[in-house]
Design a protein around this motif. Sequence first.
Motif, PDB file in Angstrom:
ATOM      1  N   SER A   1       0.841  -1.195   0.000  1.00 27.19           N
ATOM      2  CA  SER A   1       0.000   0.000   0.000  1.00 27.19           C
ATOM      3  C   SER A   1       0.878   1.246   0.000  1.00 27.19           C
ATOM      4  CB  SER A   1      -0.897   0.012   1.237  1.00 27.19           C
ATOM      5  OG  SER A   1      -0.116   0.210   2.410  1.00 27.19           O
TER       6      SER A   1
ATOM      7  N   SER B   1       2.983  -2.169  -8.944  1.00 28.59           N
ATOM      8  CA  SER B   1       2.268  -1.643  -7.781  1.00 28.59           C
ATOM      9  C   SER B   1       0.801  -1.403  -8.096  1.00 28.59           C
ATOM     10  CB  SER B   1       2.921  -0.334  -7.329  1.00 28.59           C
ATOM     11  OG  SER B   1       2.201   0.221  -6.263  1.00 28.59           O
TER      12      SER B   1
ATOM     13  N   GLY C   1      -1.081  -0.399  -5.164  1.00 28.13           N
ATOM     14  CA  GLY C   1      -1.473   0.336  -3.965  1.00 28.13           C
ATOM     15  C   GLY C   1      -1.799   1.783  -4.272  1.00 28.13           C
TER      16      GLY C   1
END
Length: 129
Positions: A23, A53, A55
């Motif tokens: 995150s 990613s 997040g």
Amino acid sequence: MDIEHRFDDGRKCVLMTIGEAASGAAVSRYIAGLAAERPELADWDWIQDIRDSRGKVDNADIAVVAEALATASPGPCWTIYVTHDHNLALWCKVMDAMFSGRLHRVVATPQAAATLLDTLRGAGSRTDK
């Protein structure tokens, strides 16, 4: 945790890979932790590979990193994001204003990040720190 890093002491660069499970809050805390352990990292360049990613990152996450790196000498020093998200370039302009002496750029590949960093350093836009 889905975050990896390594230090290139010779080039004064932190290389990070941020995976899909990390995150924004976790990444910002991770970076702040690294900077707390090694305050000189505030002056180093960072390459962050965020291609995998997923997040979400918000202003509070960015502010945590800006505060962690606030001890940087007058720059510039660079954070280069490796991403397929071209809209991140717009956020880089916002981040440039949030950080003291740190500028942010976006490229598509790790090789492009290394080349850009060499170009930025070679252009005399950074003093050795």
